[in-house]
Motif scaffolding. Structure first.
Motif, short mmCIF file in Angstrom:
data_model
loop_
_atom_site.label_atom_id
_atom_site.label_comp_id
_atom_site.label_asym_id
_atom_site.label_seq_id
_atom_site.Cartn_x
_atom_site.Cartn_y
_atom_site.Cartn_z
N GLU A 94 0.83 -1.21 0.00
CA GLU A 94 0.00 0.00 0.00
C GLU A 94 0.86 1.26 0.00
O GLU A 94 0.60 2.20 -0.76
CB GLU A 94 -0.89 -0.02 1.24
CG GLU A 94 -2.02 0.98 1.24
CD GLU A 94 -2.86 0.85 2.50
OE1 GLU A 94 -3.13 -0.30 2.93
OE2 GLU A 94 -3.22 1.89 3.06
N GLN A 95 1.93 1.24 0.79
CA GLN A 95 2.82 2.41 0.84
C GLN A 95 3.52 2.64 -0.48
O GLN A 95 3.92 3.76 -0.80
CB GLN A 95 3.85 2.23 1.94
CG GLN A 95 3.41 2.76 3.28
CD GLN A 95 4.58 3.34 4.06
OE1 GLN A 95 5.59 2.67 4.24
NE2 GLN A 95 4.46 4.57 4.49
N GLY B 48 4.58 7.04 -9.35
CA GLY B 48 3.63 8.08 -8.95
C GLY B 48 2.67 7.70 -7.84
O GLY B 48 2.16 8.57 -7.14
N GLU B 49 2.37 6.43 -7.67
CA GLU B 49 1.40 6.01 -6.65
C GLU B 49 2.04 5.72 -5.30
O GLU B 49 1.35 5.41 -4.33
CB GLU B 49 0.67 4.74 -7.13
CG GLU B 49 -0.19 4.95 -8.37
CD GLU B 49 -1.29 5.94 -8.15
OE1 GLU B 49 -1.94 5.88 -7.09
OE2 GLU B 49 -1.52 6.80 -9.03
N GLY B 50 3.34 5.82 -5.21
CA GLY B 50 4.02 5.52 -3.95
C GLY B 50 3.76 6.57 -2.89
O GLY B 50 3.61 7.76 -3.20
N ASP B 51 3.72 6.13 -1.63
CA ASP B 51 3.42 7.06 -0.54
C ASP B 51 4.40 6.90 0.62
O ASP B 51 4.09 7.19 1.77
CB ASP B 51 1.98 6.85 -0.04
CG ASP B 51 1.53 7.98 0.88
OD1 ASP B 51 0.76 7.71 1.82
OD2 ASP B 51 1.98 9.13 0.66
N THR B 52 5.61 6.43 0.34
CA THR B 52 6.64 6.39 1.37
C THR B 52 7.24 7.80 1.46
O THR B 52 6.98 8.66 0.61
CB THR B 52 7.75 5.41 1.03
OG1 THR B 52 8.43 5.88 -0.15
CG2 THR B 52 7.21 4.01 0.76
N GLU B 53 8.05 8.03 2.49
CA GLU B 53 8.68 9.34 2.63
C GLU B 53 9.53 9.66 1.40
O GLU B 53 9.54 10.80 0.91
CB GLU B 53 9.54 9.38 3.89
CG GLU B 53 10.10 10.77 4.19
CD GLU B 53 10.89 10.82 5.48
OE1 GLU B 53 11.18 9.76 6.07
OE2 GLU B 53 11.22 11.95 5.89
N PHE B 58 10.51 13.00 -3.30
CA PHE B 58 10.83 13.05 -4.72
C PHE B 58 9.72 13.74 -5.52
O PHE B 58 9.99 14.54 -6.42
CB PHE B 58 11.06 11.64 -5.28
CG PHE B 58 11.40 11.65 -6.74
CD1 PHE B 58 10.45 11.31 -7.70
CD2 PHE B 58 12.66 12.04 -7.18
CE1 PHE B 58 10.75 11.35 -9.04
CE2 PHE B 58 12.96 12.09 -8.53
CZ PHE B 58 12.00 11.74 -9.46
N GLN B 59 8.47 13.44 -5.18
CA GLN B 59 7.34 14.07 -5.88
C GLN B 59 7.41 15.59 -5.70
O GLN B 59 7.14 16.33 -6.64
CB GLN B 59 6.01 13.52 -5.34
CG GLN B 59 5.70 12.11 -5.83
CD GLN B 59 4.71 11.36 -4.94
OE1 GLN B 59 4.11 11.94 -4.03
NE2 GLN B 59 4.56 10.06 -5.19
N SER B 86 5.79 9.77 -11.40
CA SER B 86 5.33 11.06 -10.90
C SER B 86 5.41 12.11 -12.00
O SER B 86 6.22 11.99 -12.93
CB SER B 86 6.21 11.52 -9.73
OG SER B 86 6.17 10.62 -8.67
N ALA B 87 4.60 13.14 -11.86
CA ALA B 87 4.65 14.25 -12.82
C ALA B 87 6.02 14.92 -12.75
O ALA B 87 6.59 15.08 -11.67
CB ALA B 87 3.56 15.25 -12.49
N GLY B 88 6.53 15.30 -13.89
CA GLY B 88 7.79 16.04 -13.93
C GLY B 88 9.04 15.20 -14.07
O GLY B 88 10.15 15.74 -14.11
#
Lengths: 128, 112
Positions: A94-95, B48-53, B58-59, B86-88
């Motif tokens: 998920e992360q 782009g879908e990642g949500d780690t720090e 990076f985003q 991710s965009a860019g």
């Protein structure tokens, strides 16, 4: 005597030899007749994501190799086949913005509780 | 003001990637012209879908105008395409990387 082993993979494929070594140990454990459970944690979930094309760099596809450990397994004396169980840690997926649909055939998504159960229930845990 | 190229090879969960990306962000805040090039496991930080720090830092860099590249071959190996980034972020190759590292006014820090 060790009867079950958990191969815990924390590293992603190709950037280092760790993931490839983990897959090698999965196959070795299967051939030795051990109940073999591979758990993919953190960056390790990337080992089992589909569509890898490692041939561009001359590598063997680790996703294909780990999928084969689940679908084909290892042949044992007497004609039995020993297949691996592959588990991807759900919160890690998920992360990373991934879902179970991105994984190879046969990989299962597990919770934190299930992760603890697998680790506690294995005679031996090898961490890569 | 310096022109700095940072090469990053660590995966999203590695402390190395987070540290390197935060370093890039700090250098930007200090007014330097920073470029980030992701290679090997580092390309996973560009998803782009990642949500780690690491993904979030990076985003922020890529969408904030920092020149951001990732190695196409390393993306392909890992099963990802340009449409998942991710965009860019620009998908690049070894020829471009060599060009960037040999530009006379570029300081190169890497591989982190």
């Amino acid at each position: 005597m060790v009867k079950s082993v958990c191969i815990l993979v924390r590293k992603p494929p190709y950037g280092s030899m760790d993931a490839a070594e983990a897959v090698r140990h999965i196959n070795g454990a299967l051939a030795a007749g051990l109940r073999t459970r591979a758990v993919l944690l953190g960056d390790g979930v990337y080992v089992a994501t589909r569509n890898q094309d490692a041939a561009v760099a001359g590598w063997t596809s680790l996703s294909a190799a780990i999928e084969q450990s689940v679908t084909s397994g290892a042949s044992l004396r007497g004609g039995a086949v020993n297949r691996a169980e592959v588990y991807a840690h759900g919160p890690s997926l998920e992360q990373q913005g991934l879902t179970g649909e991105r994984l190879i055939e046969g990989a299962q998504v597990i919770t934190d509780t299930e992760l603890a159960e697998i680790l506690a229930g294995s005679d031996s845990v090898l961490v890569f | 003001m310096e022109s700095i190229l940072i090469l990053i090879s660590g995966g999203p969960y590695s402390g190395r990637a987070v540290d390197a990306l935060k370093l890039a962000a700090s250098m930007c805040e200090q007014g330097h012209r920073v470029s980030v090039f992701l290679i090997q496991d580092g390309v996973l930080c560009a998803l782009g879908e990642g949500d780690t720090e690491a993904h979030r830092v990076f985003q922020g860099l890529a969408s904030g105008g920092v020149a951001s590249f990732c190695m196409g071959e390393d993306l392909t190996m890992r099963g990802y395409g340009a449409n998942e980034l991710s965009a860019g972020v620009e998908v690049s190759d070894y020829g471009h990387l060599v060009g960037l590292t040999t530009e006379l006014d570029h300081r190169v820090i890497g591989v982190l």
